[in-house]
Every structure is written in structure tokens, then in C-alpha cells.
Design a protein around this motif. Structure first.
Motif, short mmCIF file in Angstrom:
data_model
loop_
_atom_site.label_atom_id
_atom_site.label_comp_id
_atom_site.label_asym_id
_atom_site.label_seq_id
_atom_site.Cartn_x
_atom_site.Cartn_y
_atom_site.Cartn_z
N HIS A 66 0.79 -1.28 0.01
CA HIS A 66 -0.02 -0.01 0.11
C HIS A 66 1.03 1.15 0.11
CE1 HIS A 66 -3.18 3.11 0.80
NE2 HIS A 66 -2.43 3.27 1.88
N LEU A 67 1.75 1.39 0.92
CA LEU A 67 2.65 2.66 1.00
C LEU A 67 3.49 2.58 -0.19
CD1 LEU A 67 3.63 2.34 4.84
CD2 LEU A 67 2.02 3.67 3.87
N THR A 68 4.07 1.45 -0.62
CA THR A 68 4.83 1.43 -1.95
C THR A 68 4.09 2.04 -3.09
OG1 THR A 68 6.20 -0.24 -0.99
CG2 THR A 68 6.16 -0.03 -3.29
N SER A 69 2.90 1.69 -3.21
CA SER A 69 2.09 2.19 -4.52
C SER A 69 1.81 3.39 -4.23
CB SER A 69 0.83 1.59 -4.36
OG SER A 69 0.84 -0.13 -4.56
N ASP A 70 1.44 4.00 -3.09
CA ASP A 70 1.23 5.51 -2.78
C ASP A 70 2.49 6.47 -3.14
OD1 ASP A 70 -1.45 5.23 -1.91
OD2 ASP A 70 -0.98 5.85 -0.01
N GLN A 71 3.73 5.95 -2.70
CA GLN A 71 4.91 6.49 -2.92
C GLN A 71 5.31 6.52 -4.51
OE1 GLN A 71 8.21 5.60 -4.00
NE2 GLN A 71 9.11 7.37 -3.63
N HIS A 72 4.72 5.38 -5.20
CA HIS A 72 5.29 5.38 -6.54
C HIS A 72 4.47 6.51 -7.37
CE1 HIS A 72 6.26 3.29 -10.29
NE2 HIS A 72 4.83 3.32 -10.65
N VAL A 73 3.38 6.97 -6.90
CA VAL A 73 2.28 8.06 -7.63
C VAL A 73 2.65 9.39 -6.83
CG1 VAL A 73 0.98 6.26 -8.91
CG2 VAL A 73 0.50 7.12 -6.52
N ASN A 74 3.65 9.42 -5.93
CA ASN A 74 3.95 10.50 -5.36
C ASN A 74 2.85 11.07 -4.63
OD1 ASN A 74 6.00 12.28 -4.68
ND2 ASN A 74 4.94 14.00 -6.03
N GLU A 75 1.93 10.14 -3.77
CA GLU A 75 0.95 10.55 -2.86
C GLU A 75 1.62 10.13 -1.47
OE1 GLU A 75 -2.54 8.52 -3.84
OE2 GLU A 75 -2.75 9.37 -5.71
N LEU A 76 2.24 11.00 -0.77
CA LEU A 76 2.84 11.01 0.47
C LEU A 76 1.92 11.38 1.74
CD1 LEU A 76 6.40 12.15 -0.95
CD2 LEU A 76 5.31 9.70 -0.61
N GLY A 77 0.71 11.35 1.59
CA GLY A 77 -0.11 11.88 2.67
C GLY A 77 -0.21 10.77 3.89
N PHE A 78 0.75 9.73 3.62
CA PHE A 78 0.70 8.72 4.73
C PHE A 78 1.59 8.99 5.65
CE2 PHE A 78 3.24 7.27 1.24
CZ PHE A 78 4.57 7.02 2.16
N LEU A 79 2.54 10.13 5.39
CA LEU A 79 3.65 10.58 6.06
C LEU A 79 3.12 11.29 7.36
CD1 LEU A 79 6.19 11.93 3.69
CD2 LEU A 79 6.33 9.89 5.12
N ASN A 80 1.99 11.65 7.32
CA ASN A 80 1.09 12.36 8.41
C ASN A 80 0.12 11.17 9.32
OD1 ASN A 80 1.99 14.90 7.73
ND2 ASN A 80 0.60 14.93 5.98
N ASP A 81 0.42 10.14 8.96
CA ASP A 81 -0.54 9.10 9.82
C ASP A 81 0.11 8.63 11.12
OD1 ASP A 81 -2.21 9.28 7.94
OD2 ASP A 81 -1.75 7.64 6.69
N GLY A 82 1.18 9.04 11.45
CA GLY A 82 1.67 8.94 12.84
C GLY A 82 2.48 7.89 12.94
N PHE A 83 3.00 7.12 12.02
CA PHE A 83 4.03 5.91 12.27
C PHE A 83 5.51 6.54 12.21
CE2 PHE A 83 0.59 3.61 10.22
CZ PHE A 83 0.42 2.41 10.98
N ASP A 84 6.44 6.01 13.17
CA ASP A 84 7.41 6.66 13.36
C ASP A 84 8.35 6.48 12.11
OD1 ASP A 84 7.45 7.05 16.39
OD2 ASP A 84 6.58 5.04 16.29
N SER A 85 8.16 5.56 11.25
CA SER A 85 8.89 5.34 10.03
C SER A 85 8.10 4.45 9.21
CB SER A 85 10.35 4.59 10.37
OG SER A 85 11.05 4.54 9.19
N TYR A 86 8.52 4.60 7.70
CA TYR A 86 8.00 3.86 6.71
C TYR A 86 8.79 3.24 5.84
CZ TYR A 86 4.07 7.16 8.38
OH TYR A 86 3.22 7.74 8.82
N CYS A 87 8.63 1.88 5.44
CA CYS A 87 9.13 1.23 4.36
C CYS A 87 8.78 1.46 3.20
CB CYS A 87 9.50 -0.20 4.96
SG CYS A 87 10.45 -1.02 4.12
N ILE A 88 9.52 1.75 2.17
CA ILE A 88 8.82 1.58 0.89
C ILE A 88 9.71 0.49 -0.01
CG2 ILE A 88 8.65 2.92 -1.30
CD1 ILE A 88 7.00 3.98 1.22
N GLY A 89 8.98 -0.32 -0.70
CA GLY A 89 9.70 -1.34 -1.44
C GLY A 89 10.04 -2.57 -0.69
N GLU A 90 10.83 -3.34 -1.31
CA GLU A 90 11.40 -4.45 -0.46
C GLU A 90 12.08 -4.23 0.85
OE1 GLU A 90 13.01 -8.07 -2.82
OE2 GLU A 90 14.87 -7.41 -1.84
N GLY A 91 11.73 -5.06 1.97
CA GLY A 91 12.10 -4.59 3.12
C GLY A 91 13.45 -5.42 3.78
#
Length: 283
Positions: free
Chosen positions: A100-125
Motif C-alpha cells: 500500500h505505501l509502496t504504491s502510494d509513494q510510486h505515484v507521489n502520494e505521500l499523505g501517509f507521512l502524516n499518519d503517525g507512524f515513526d517510520s515507513y518502508c517503501i519497496g522490498e524490506g
């Protein structure tokens, strides 16, 4: 370092306990064996009261960081899990990843950065989680990680199926209990409906036939399961490799598990009689 990975539930499915969460099972194994970390999993698949389940497994929350993986339908629950842990007084870094986050980042939709997690992993982990462990130890956790993919997936240890109740999953081939397997990552095609290129670009990385056989044997001896469903996008991109897989699985069927069975997806245009006969003879 103690790491806990959480698999959110899949209430949107007819049966949330059909397919084990292979993504975090391979990630857990990577961190445990390659990194030497103490890894636990909280598996919320098929759980109706996930808050009670988390409380029941509270010993696993004594960790240095906690990771959540999610598809788009699971993201709402992932946020709820994060908020619940905060409300219960837990303060470990909570990191979210998945397609989900990887797909959002791919289309430059970065609203998830305001969702309160301490960090986010994009792509393979795999490389990202390794870096996260280093940064958490040094107090330098970044907001986002997008590390290079593994060049050779044969370096992956066997999936940590021992960290969940693997037999509580009800996937079957006919009347046989079955478990799932990924022997290949990436895809050379660009189908508009598929997320595969987002998680690993168009680079195809494949396990060798012998590496596949060894994990199938581990599934047999450790878990008593003699049927495997391969969820590779297409197993027969390389006919030589596919024939090699059939030879190794026929060895398993002839010498170890006479009732062994398997299924997988193939590209029709690359399928022929030789492959059909090899598939049939190997289960």
C-alpha cells in the motif's frame, strides 16, 4: 535486538486464514538468521478481536521496534493497531511497510507521512529492515526507508513458518493440506493491474531448483505438509529452470513424500508439452 512483526487481519476476505503471510515470514527469517535478531510475530489473520489477541501476546511487545505490513484494505487496521498500542502506553518505534505505501509513494502520494507512524518502508524490506535495526540501535531512525532490493534471493533463509501456527491456515490442493511458496521475485511484464513491478522493479530474481527443493523438504520435515502452491507471477519464464524445478520436485515425490503435490502459475505462450509432462510427473 528484539523485533516484533505484526500481520493485520484480512476481514475483507471470505477466509482470512487461507494463505500464510509469506512476506513477513521471509523478513522474520532474514532478520533472525542473517542479522542475529530476536524476532517474534503477532499474527492477526482470522482474529475477530484483535485487541484481545494483542493483549494476549503482550510479551512480544517487549521489543526494540515493531513493524506492520499491509495491503491497501489492511492499512486502516494498521493505523488502528498503532493507535491502540499508543493508548496502552507502548512507546517503541512503530514502522509500517507493504505494498500500500509502496504504491502510494510510486505515484507521489505521500499523505501517509502524516499518519503517525515513526517510520515507513517503501519497496522490498530486507535491506531496509537491516538498516532500521542499525538506526534504532543508534537512535537515528529515519522517517522513510527505500533500500536496494536483494540481488540474489537464494540468500534468503527458509521462511520462518515456525513463528506462526502454520497449520491453522486452511489452504488446500484438492483434499490435501497445503502451504504457499514464492520462488521468484519480480516480473518483466507491465500489466496495468499488477503491483509486482512496484515492489521489485522489473528485475526478475529466481531461486535455483535445488534451493526450492531444500525449502520444500524443510516444509515436509518440520511441518508435515506435502503440498505447495507457488504464487510466483509466472514460473516458466526460464524453461530450463522450470524443468529443473520439476526434476527436483519429482525427486521429493519419489524419495521422500510419495503423495507430494504442487501447483503454480505459468505463461501460456511459454508452456509446451515437455513442461506439461514434467509438471505431471513431479506432482
Amino acid at each position: 535486538m528484539k523485533v516484533t512483526l505484526v500481520q493485520p487481519g484480512s476481514d475483507f476476505l471470505l477466509d482470512g486464514k487461507s494463505m500464510p503471510p509469506l512476506g513477513i515470514l521471509y523478513l522474520a527469517s532474514w532478520l533472525r538468521i542473517r542479522g542475529g535478531h530476536d524476532v517474534s510475530i503477532i499474527d492477526l489473520a482470522g482474529v475477530s478481536d484483535w485487541q484481545a489477541k494483542i493483549k494476549e501476546e503482550s510479551a512480544k511487545l517487549d521489543c526494540d521496534w515493531l513493524g506492520l505490513t499491509c495491503t491497501t484494505p489492511q492499512y486502516f487496521q494498521a493505523k488502528n493497531i498503532k493507535d491502540f498500542l499508543h493508548s496502552e502506553g507502548y512507546s517503541m518505534p512503530i514502522i509500517c511497510g507493504g505494498i500500500h505505501l509502496t504504491s502510494d509513494q510510486h505515484v507521489n502520494e505521500l499523505g501517509f507521512l502524516n499518519d503517525g507512524f515513526d517510520s515507513y518502508c517503501i519497496g522490498e524490506g530486507y535491506n531496509a529492515a537491516t538498516k532500521m535495526c542499525e538506526d534504532v540501535k543508534n537512535g537515528e531512525l529515519k522517517q522513510m526507508y527505500a533500500e536496494p532490493i536483494l540481488k540474489d534471493i537464494n540468500s534468503l533463509p527458509f521462511a520462518a513458518r515456525d513463528l506462526i501456527d502454520i497449520k491453522s491456515y486452511k489452504y488446500r490442493l484438492g483434499d490435501k493440506p497445503c502451504t504457499t511458496f514464492y520462488s521468484q521475485a519480480g516480473c518483466p511484464y507491465s500489466c496495468s493491474y499488477c503491483e509486482s513491478p512496484l515492489s521489485g522493479a522489473f528485475t526478475v530474481r529466481a531461486m535455483t531448483p535445488v534451493r526450492i527443493r531444500e525449502e520444500v523438504l524443510d516444509i515436509h520435515y518440520r511441518h508435515g505438509i506435502d503440498a505447495v502452491m507457488f504464487f510466483d507471477d509466472e514460473m516458466n519464464l526460464d524453461q530450463k529452470r522450470m524443468l529443473g524445478i520439476c526434476r527436483e520436485l519429482e525427486w521429493v515425490k519419489d524419495r521422500v513424500a510419495k503423495d507430494f503435490a504442487w501447483r503454480g502459475f505459468v505463461v501460456t505462450a511459454k508452456f509446451n508439452e515437455d513442461l506439461a509432462r514434467a509438471c505431471k510427473s513431479s506432482g
